[in-house]
Motif scaffolding. Structure first.
Motif, PDB file in Angstrom:
ATOM      1  N   ASP A  14       0.820  -1.218   0.000  1.00 46.62           N
ATOM      2  CA  ASP A  14       0.000   0.000   0.000  1.00 46.62           C
ATOM      3  C   ASP A  14       0.852   1.265   0.000  1.00 46.62           C
ATOM      4  O   ASP A  14       0.373   2.342  -0.340  1.00 46.62           O
ATOM      5  N   ASP A  15       2.108   1.132   0.424  1.00 51.34           N
ATOM      6  CA  ASP A  15       2.994   2.303   0.465  1.00 51.34           C
ATOM      7  C   ASP A  15       3.683   2.572  -0.871  1.00 51.34           C
ATOM      8  O   ASP A  15       4.375   3.579  -1.031  1.00 51.34           O
ATOM      9  N   LEU A  16       3.516   1.654  -1.826  1.00 52.13           N
ATOM     10  CA  LEU A  16       4.145   1.838  -3.137  1.00 52.13           C
ATOM     11  C   LEU A  16       3.414   2.921  -3.918  1.00 52.13           C
ATOM     12  O   LEU A  16       2.233   3.192  -3.674  1.00 52.13           O
ATOM     13  N   PRO A  17       4.110   3.538  -4.871  1.00 47.20           N
ATOM     14  CA  PRO A  17       3.407   4.505  -5.728  1.00 47.20           C
ATOM     15  C   PRO A  17       2.280   3.810  -6.475  1.00 47.20           C
ATOM     16  O   PRO A  17       2.399   2.634  -6.823  1.00 47.20           O
ATOM     17  N   SER A  18       1.166   4.522  -6.677  1.00 50.39           N
ATOM     18  CA  SER A  18       0.060   3.886  -7.409  1.00 50.39           C
ATOM     19  C   SER A  18       0.101   4.343  -8.863  1.00 50.39           C
ATOM     20  O   SER A  18       0.467   5.481  -9.165  1.00 50.39           O
ATOM     21  N   LEU A  19      -0.244   3.430  -9.738  1.00 57.54           N
ATOM     22  CA  LEU A  19      -0.302   3.763 -11.159  1.00 57.54           C
ATOM     23  C   LEU A  19      -1.509   4.654 -11.426  1.00 57.54           C
ATOM     24  O   LEU A  19      -2.509   4.576 -10.709  1.00 57.54           O
ATOM     25  N   PRO A  20      -1.445   5.483 -12.461  1.00 57.52           N
ATOM     26  CA  PRO A  20      -2.643   6.232 -12.846  1.00 57.52           C
ATOM     27  C   PRO A  20      -3.814   5.268 -13.067  1.00 57.52           C
ATOM     28  O   PRO A  20      -3.617   4.162 -13.578  1.00 57.52           O
ATOM     29  N   VAL A  21      -5.000   5.698 -12.670  1.00 58.16           N
ATOM     30  CA  VAL A  21      -6.197   4.837 -12.757  1.00 58.16           C
ATOM     31  C   VAL A  21      -6.378   4.290 -14.167  1.00 58.16           C
ATOM     32  O   VAL A  21      -6.702   3.118 -14.367  1.00 58.16           O
ATOM     33  N   ILE A  22      -6.131   5.126 -15.163  1.00 63.40           N
ATOM     34  CA  ILE A  22      -6.331   4.710 -16.549  1.00 63.40           C
ATOM     35  C   ILE A  22      -5.407   3.545 -16.918  1.00 63.40           C
ATOM     36  O   ILE A  22      -5.778   2.629 -17.642  1.00 63.40           O
ATOM     37  N   VAL A  23      -4.196   3.566 -16.368  1.00 61.21           N
ATOM     38  CA  VAL A  23      -3.249   2.490 -16.693  1.00 61.21           C
ATOM     39  C   VAL A  23      -3.670   1.189 -16.016  1.00 61.21           C
ATOM     40  O   VAL A  23      -3.571   0.107 -16.596  1.00 61.21           O
ATOM     41  N   MET A  24      -4.191   1.308 -14.797  1.00 58.09           N
ATOM     42  CA  MET A  24      -4.738   0.122 -14.127  1.00 58.09           C
ATOM     43  C   MET A  24      -5.861  -0.478 -14.969  1.00 58.09           C
ATOM     44  O   MET A  24      -5.954  -1.691 -15.141  1.00 58.09           O
TER      45      MET A  24
END
Length: 280
Positions: A14-24
């Protein structure tokens, strides 16, 4: 010396950077038959940095387009949905994990190898009449577990790097010896966390052991592409080691010498154009 377990990795995801929603959405719709391209283009366009990087790629010599691409919609129209999806995913992933303080770890070298593997996997997939979109994305993500470990446990991973350099060993051996866990385990944890498809999870989980039951053919393609990318030394590191090549996987792709040289040449040509944009 602290060793890590699978649970330690999971607890830090959960502490990792999150990808842009569109890429997910793109990664998780890789099995989908139909995608609304107008909606996709609008969503990507909302992320200015991602749009700029994607358009620079679309206009690179790699695609040889006669027109100047100025919108995501145009990129999808001229390049096709699968190619545009690959570009958007590559542009997002290479900018997602910030460089950190892990001694001895080179983010540019990591991404150069990942891009080389992705490009080589796509070339192999075309040769084998396999889904090129799957191959490219799995190639780009095959070592993502190393980024998980480097980002979450920089001090631990610095010890892995030091041990590997001292023993001239493979990454897997160094990781297992020092940490008790490896980048495949960490990659699978992230694939679960990001809800990747089973196809993608198998490729990440078996790219070092494609001969195991249930590994799937995509793991075979990534395994061979990974070895070829290392053999070409496209990461640009001094101590490049080619990982052991599975005889089963090599036989399965069935490349003769002429085809092998063609794959090498195509990989190098496409790699140069992509890395100029993605890894400045």
């Amino acid at each position: 010396m602290n060793r890590l377990g699978y649970d330690d990795v999971v607890q830090n995801l959960d502490d990792l950077p999150s990808l842009p929603v569109i890429v997910m959405e793109l990664l998780n719709s890789i099995d989908a038959e139909e995608v609304d391209i107008a909606v996709l283009a609008k969503k990507v366009a909302q992320d200015q940095a991602l749009t700029a990087k994607t358009l620079r790629l679309a206009n690179s010599p790699l695609y040889g387009l006669q027109v100047k691409i100025t919108t995501i919609q145009q990129a999808i129209t001229y390049l096709g949905f699968q190619t545009a999806r690959n570009l958007i995913t590559a542009a997002a992933l290479t900018g997602c994990f910030a460089e950190n303080r892990c001694a001895g770890f080179s983010h540019p070298a990591f991404w150069r190898h990942s891009i080389a593997t992705a490009v080589c996997a796509r070339v192999l997939a075309r040769h084998l009449r396999f889904n090129q979109d799957y191959a490219f994305t799995a190639g780009l993500l095959h070592d993502v577990g190393r980024l998980v470990l480097v980002t979450s446990f920089p001090d631990h991973y610095a010890r892995v790097i030091a041990w590997r350099n001292a023993h001239d060993a493979a990454w897997l051996d160094a990781e297992r010896t020092v940490l008790g866990i490896d980048h495949v385990d960490a990659g699978l944890a992230l694939a679960e966390h990001w809800h990747f498809s089973d196809t993608m999870r198998c490729a990440i989980g078996h790219h070092h052991a494609p001969e195991l039951p249930g590994a799937g053919f995509l793991a075979t393609i990534i395994h061979v592409a990974d070895a070829m990318a290392h053999a070409l030394d496209l990461a640009g590191v001094a101590d490049e080691l080619v990982p052991p090549l599975s005889a089963v996987a090599w036989h399965a792709v069935g490349l003769d010498e002429k085809a092998c040289l063609r794959v090498f040449a195509e990989t190098e040509a496409q790699f140069d154009a992509m890395t100029r944009v993605l890894v400045p």
